[in-house]
Every structure is written in structure tokens, then in C-alpha cells.
Motif scaffolding. Structure first.
Motif, short mmCIF file in Angstrom:
data_model
loop_
_atom_site.label_atom_id
_atom_site.label_comp_id
_atom_site.label_asym_id
_atom_site.label_seq_id
_atom_site.Cartn_x
_atom_site.Cartn_y
_atom_site.Cartn_z
N UNK A 1 0.85 -1.20 0.00
CA UNK A 1 0.00 0.00 0.00
C UNK A 1 0.88 1.25 0.00
N UNK A 2 0.59 2.15 -0.93
CA UNK A 2 1.34 3.40 -1.00
C UNK A 2 0.53 4.47 -0.26
N UNK A 3 1.08 4.98 0.82
CA UNK A 3 0.38 5.96 1.64
C UNK A 3 1.13 7.29 1.59
N UNK A 4 0.41 8.30 1.14
CA UNK A 4 1.01 9.63 1.01
C UNK A 4 0.36 10.55 2.03
N UNK A 5 0.73 11.81 2.03
CA UNK A 5 0.03 12.72 2.93
C UNK A 5 0.79 13.99 3.20
N UNK A 6 0.15 14.83 3.98
CA UNK A 6 0.73 16.12 4.34
C UNK A 6 -0.39 17.05 4.80
N UNK A 7 -0.07 18.32 4.85
CA UNK A 7 -1.06 19.29 5.28
C UNK A 7 -2.15 19.48 4.25
N UNK A 8 -3.30 20.01 4.69
CA UNK A 8 -4.34 20.40 3.75
C UNK A 8 -3.98 21.77 3.19
N UNK A 9 -4.66 22.14 2.10
CA UNK A 9 -4.38 23.44 1.50
C UNK A 9 -3.51 23.33 0.27
#
Ligand code: ADP
Ligand code: MG
Length: 584
Positions: free
Chosen positions: A46-54
Motif C-alpha cells: 500500500x502506498x500511503x502519502x500525505x501532508x497538510x491540507x491546503x
């Protein structure tokens, strides 16, 4: 500025709900973010990305076949918490493991690393590839310290393609790392942005000027120049990227490159095409062949005006990945067979059950101490509420300007959790631990993660058996200091909150050993801490987000050190609050 907003505090959460409703069938809501609507096939990494919204379409818009399995979503411009990342990863993980990939920002790294440790402890293999494509954010020699911007897309695509081929975690990681090594971006900005509900811009670019290398949170760039023509901008961007051509390409006559022209928010499509027209000409003149150019929005910052240009130096495998089909809310390419998708049985998954019920502390003293701790947190909250703008201002000088709102979100959540625990007659350890969990979960950012860790470490020392005496309180503070330094790896003099925390812990221990009661010792320690925080104005930062722009912060104290000292000063007023005094 944002025109469409209810309570600014709810902006990210409400926007996410609408996003999911608009793309139901493609994505589903999971705790901490969004995931593909279909379950991860057995055996697939599973490739899980992410970070702040905006930054839409980063990151939620890049979830789907050919792209990520899920995205952890923090608040506006703030890293998701370790807890959010962990739950998002859990919701899509298979036995094959999880690859985390995200832009290289200190707060994200700290929180993703904590989530990674938790998954590993549970036997779920995980690996991480941080995207470091932004050339202007650090020198070539310091490549690992560069930030991630629109080049994220190339790395996520490589990881997703590798996982869909059935590669194991190590191979998926290797291909994503290879994509990152061969992806470089440069950006320019023409205006800053205003966060939802804010009355003043978070950062600005002077009228008629162009900030070269400015980051997507307003991190200062390398230069501010009069706004040039489109052709000149194209020339600047392409020339800088070609200076960092990878060494292993031979004479380059046959080199093939993926290209991304990314708009930061308020640069219109027609302008981006105009720029691409010049860019494509220059790239072709340099003897390179363009493969599948992308012109549009891939990583934005609200209404910030600016563009970035990314080159992906392809090899055969990376080219396959770059050109492969994808079907995500904000990124579609080729033809994806959606027929064999299995809806996830957990698709209706709601929030996790509320915290398990609190056991009241055994003694009246311990219950009262729990209420003292809760009162201290309320005092800290009131202090941060007063100082929120000033902390944001300090952070905006060399950082990203989110320290005030991050601290405010954290301390508000911590205060609410502490009051709830104290109302249930919990002891001081439980009250503080609940506060720490809530803080880390809601604050985001580097400082939020560190505050959460520090409070939890202190909570362990306090326990719930008795009311802590001065010595126990000072040992709890020492434990918090150790936790912050172990995770954040900052030393005295690095221009971080550590510069205020260490003298606080030292003075408190000395004063207690010298016979002072807790209230007196605390107040003295808070005064020393405040002096030390102010003195960080003379230091150059070596850690965290501020690091690439060292000289800009000279003369300004470190925001995290100032907020810590303010918090300790507020805490002192809570111990001094008459009722507490006679119990010490
Ligand atoms: P972010 O840097 O993620 O935007 P904040 O703005 O909330 O997070 O917090 C910035 C503060 O965090 C800095 O002023 C500094 O005091 C503190 N900080 C950053 N990195 C570290 C670290 N490695 N160790 C201790 N404190 C740190
Ligand atoms: Mg910040």
C-alpha cells in the motif's frame, strides 16, 4: 483569501467531507484521511502519502488506481499527526506492507516516522521515501534536506506502478527512491496566500516582483527580482534544472524527460500553457525528448500565484511508470480497468470508538493533582490564545508561519481532553497523557509532535497514585526534555524549543534540590526559560523548517522556544493559584 468558509477551524475537515461526497465510488473516508474506495488487493504494497491540507490536489486528489492507496490529511498547512497517519495506513495495509511517501518537511517526517515505528511494532513492514525535488530549498550537497513540491507526483506514480506490478516492499521503495533521485523542480512566486479565516496574508511577494525559489508555505527563496516576461521565466527555470542533470545519462542526445508545469493556485491554465510553450521549446533545444507532459495544478497553496517546473529524468522503467494509466479524483491518464475493484467491506468505517473510559484516581490527593494539571493546561491555553498572532509572525520570518495556529489547535484540544479527564477524577498522569495525545493529534507540525511526546513522557513519571511533590514534578519535566531531544535530535544552540526547555528543566531541578516549593521553583525556572528563549534571537537555526534560510532568522527568537517559555510562565500562574499552594 478564502471566500467560502464557515468556522475557519473546521475548514479542512469540512472540505474533506465535501471532497469525499463528490468522489464517492472512488474514495472513502478513513480515520485521519481518505483511501481508495476499493480494498488493497492481497499481497499488494500500500502506498500511503500525505501532508497538510491546503495543497489540493496534493494529497487527497492523488488517491486512486495508478496513484496512492490512501492519503493522511493534516489540518491547513500542518502535518497530519502520527495517530492519523497510523490509522490511515492501517486501513489500507496488507501483509505486503506500506510505503510512505511525502514531501520532506520536518513536521511530516517526525509524524510519519512515529507512525512507521508503530506499524513496525505491530509486524507491518514499512518503508519511507521522502520527496526532495525542490532545488532552491538546499544545495546539491545537501540534497536530502531539500523540500518536496510538485515532483511528489512523479515519485508517487513510480511507487504506485511498482506496487501494482506486484513488487515487494523493498523494490517499491527502491523505484520510488530512484524516481526521487531523478526528479528536480524549481519554482517562482508572484504572490502569497491567506489562510481560511485569516485577516492578513500568511506571506506576500512585493507587487510587480517575483520571488525565486519561494516555498509553498512561503518559505523564503533565494532572490526577489522584478517580474520578467514569460519567456524569461521559462529560461530561468529550464536553465537551473539543466544544471542538475544526473551524471549517468551519457552524452544526453537520447535523454527522455517527464515534465510538470505546476500552477500554485491563481495562475490560470492559459498562462501555464503559455509558459509550457516556451519551456517545451527550450527543453527540446537542449536535445531532450519530452514524455507525457503535465500542465496544470498538482501541488498548490490556496490562491498563491506562482509556478514550478519539474523534470523527471526517465529511464526505461521510470518511463513505464510515468506513462502508466491512473484514475484518481484529480489525475486521470489512459484507461484503467475499474471493473475488478472490490468495494472495501470497511468502507463505512466511522470514527474510532471514543477514548476508553477513565478510571478515577485512587486517592483524593491524586484527583486534586489531576485538576491542578488541567488548570495549568487551561492557563497555557489562555496564554497561547493571546500570543497566537505573535507566534505566527515569528514563525513566518524564517519558517512557514503556522506555529501560532498549530500551538493553538494543540493546546485547545489538550485543554479540552485534560478537563474531561479531570472531571472524571483522573489522576495527574492520566490527565496529562490525555492532553498529550490530544495535542499531538490536533496540532500538526514539528512542534505539535514534540509537545505530544513531551507531555506523554512527563505523564508517565507523574502516574496516578499520588499528588506529585516537587521532585517528581521536576523529574517529569526532565523526562519530557529527554523525549523531545531523543525524537527531535536538537541540541542546545540549534535554535529550537530545546533552548528554552533545557534551562527550564535544569533550573527547576536545582531550585527543588535547594529546598524551594514547586510554585517558587517553577516560577524561577520559567523566568530563566524566557530569557533563554529571547536569547535565541542571536542564534542561527540548524534544525527544522527554518534551516535553509538561516540568516533570515538572525535577530528573531525561535518561535518554538518562545511558545515553550510562555507556556511554562502560564503554568506557574496555575501552581500559584492559592488553592494549589497549601497542598505543596
Ligand atoms: P513546523 O516547523 O513543522 O512548521 P511549528 O511551526 O509548529 O512546526 O514549530 C516550529 C518550532 O518547532 C521551531 O521554532 C522549533 O522550536 C521547533 N522545532 C523544529 N524542529 C525541532 C527539533 N528537531 N527539535 C526540537 N524542536 C524543533
Ligand atoms: Mg512552522
Amino acid at each position: 483569501m478564502s471566500y467560502i468558509v464557515n468556522d475557519p477551524d473546521d475548514f479542512a475537515a469540512e472540505s474533506t467531507l465535501g471532497f469525499i461526497a463528490a468522489h464517492r465510488g472512488l474514495v472513502r473516508r478513513v480515520n485521519g484521511g481518505v483511501a481508495r474506495a476499493s480494498a488493497t488487493p492481497a499481497g499488494e504494497v500500500a502506498v500511503v502519502i500525505g501532508g497538510g491540507s491546503g495543497h489540493y490536489p496534493a494529497f487527497a486528489g492523488l488517491v486512486g488506481p495508478g496513484l496512492a492507496h490512501a492519503a493522511a490529511m493534516g489540518n491547513v498547512f500542518a502535518s497530519p499527526s502520527a495517530q492519523q497517519i497510523y490509522s490511515v495506513a492501517r486501513s489500507v495495509a496488507t501483509e505486503a506492507g506500506v510505503l510512505f511517501s511525502y514531501g520532506n518537511y520536518a513536521g511530516d517526517a517526525l509524524n510519519f516516522d512515529q507512525a512507521q515505528e508503530r506499524l513496525r511494532a505491530e509486524g507491518i513492514p514499512t518503508a519511507t521515501v521522502r520527496v526532495t525535488d525542490d532545488i532552491y530549498s538546499a544545495s546539491l550537497a545537501d540534497r536530502a534536506k531539500r523540500r518536496g513540491i510538485a515532483g511528489d507526483l512523479a515519485v508517487f506514480r513510480a511507487a504506485a506502478w511498482a506496487s501494482a506490478q506486484g513488487m515487494g516492499l523493498a523494490e517499491v521503495e527502491a523505484l520510488a527512491a530512484r524516481a526521487n533521485e531523478r526528479t528536480r523542480s524549481v519554482g517562482v512566486a508572484f504572490s502569497g496566500c491567506t489562510l481560511p479565516g485569516a485577516t492578513a496574508p500568511l506571506f506576500t511577494v512585493p507587487d510587480g516582483m517575483m520571488a525565486v525559489g519561494m516555498g509553498i508555505h512561503g518559505e523564503p527563496g533565494i532572490d526577489v527580482v522584478p517580474l520578467p516576461s514569460a519567456g524569461e521565466i521559462a529560461d530561468l527555470l529550464v536553465t537551473r534544472l539543466l544544471e542538475e542533470r544526473p551524471d549517468d545519462l551519457g552524452d544526453g542526445a537520447s535523454a527522455r524527460v517527464g515534465v510538470i508545469v505546476n500552477g500554485l493556485g491563481s495562475v490560470k491554465s492559459e498562462e501555464l500553457f503559455l509558459l509550457y510553450h516556451s519551456v517545451a521549446g527550450l527543453i527540446t533545444q537542449a536535445g531532450l525528448e519530452i514524455v507525457d507532459p503535465e500542465v496544470g495544478e498538482y501541488a498548490t497553496s490556496f490562491e498563491m500565484a506562482g509556478v514550478s517546473l519539474t523534470l523527471i529524468w526517465l529511464d526505461d522503467v521510470l518511463e513505464q511508470a510515468w506513462s502508466s494509466p491512473a484514475y484518481a479524483p484529480a489525475y486521470r491518464k489512459g484507461v484503467v480497468d475499474l471493473a475488478d475493484r472490490i468495494a472495501d467491506e470497511n468502507a463505512a468505517e466511522g470514527e474510532t470508538a471514543e477514548d476508553d473510559a477513565i478510571q478515577p484516581a485512587a486517592t483524593v490527593d491524586a484527583q486534586r493533582a489531576g485538576k491542578d494539571v488541567a488548570r495549568a493546561l487551561s492557563a497555557i491555553r489562555a496564554m497561547i490564545d493571546r500570543e497566537v498572532d505573535e507566534l505566527g509572525r515569528l514563525d513566518a520570518i524564517a519558517g512557514d508561519g503556522d506555529h501560532g495556529i498549530g500551538m493553538q489547535r494543540g493546546v485547545r484540544a489538550a485543554d479540552a481532553a485534560a478537563q474531561a479527564a479531570a472531571d472524571s477524577d483522573a489522576g495527574p498522569g492520566t490527565v496529562l497523557a490525555r492532553a498529550g495525545d490530544a495535542w499531538a493529534d490536533k496540532a500538526g507540525g514539528t512542534s505539535g509532535a514534540l509537545w505530544g511526546l513531551g507531555l506523554r513522557a512527563a505523564a508517565k513519571v507523574l502516574g496516578d497514585a499520588t499528588a506529585p511533590d516537587g521532585r517528581t514534578a521536576s523529574e517529569a519535566v526532565a523526562a519530557a526534555r529527554d523525549a523531545v531531544q531523543t525524537s527531535g535530535k536538537a541540541q542546545i544552540g540549534d535554535k529550537t524549543m530545546v533552548d528554552a526547555l533545557v534551562p527550564f528543566a535544569e533550573t527547576l531541578a536545582e531550585r527543588i534540590a535547594g529546598g524551594d516549593d514547586l510554585a517558587t521553583a517553577w516560577e524561577a525556572a520559567a523566568a530563566v526559560s524566557m530569557k533563554a528563549a529571547r536569547a535565541t534571537a542571536d542564534l542561527l537555526p540548524r534544525m527544522g523548517r527554518a534551516r535553509p534560510h538561516m540568516e533570515k532568522s538572525l535577530g528573531t527568537p525561535d518561535p518554538g522556544a518562545v511558545s515553550l517559555a510562555l507556556a511554562m510562565a502560564a503554568g506557574a500562574s496555575a501552581w500559584n493559584d492559592g488553592t494549589t499552594e497549601e497542598k505543596r
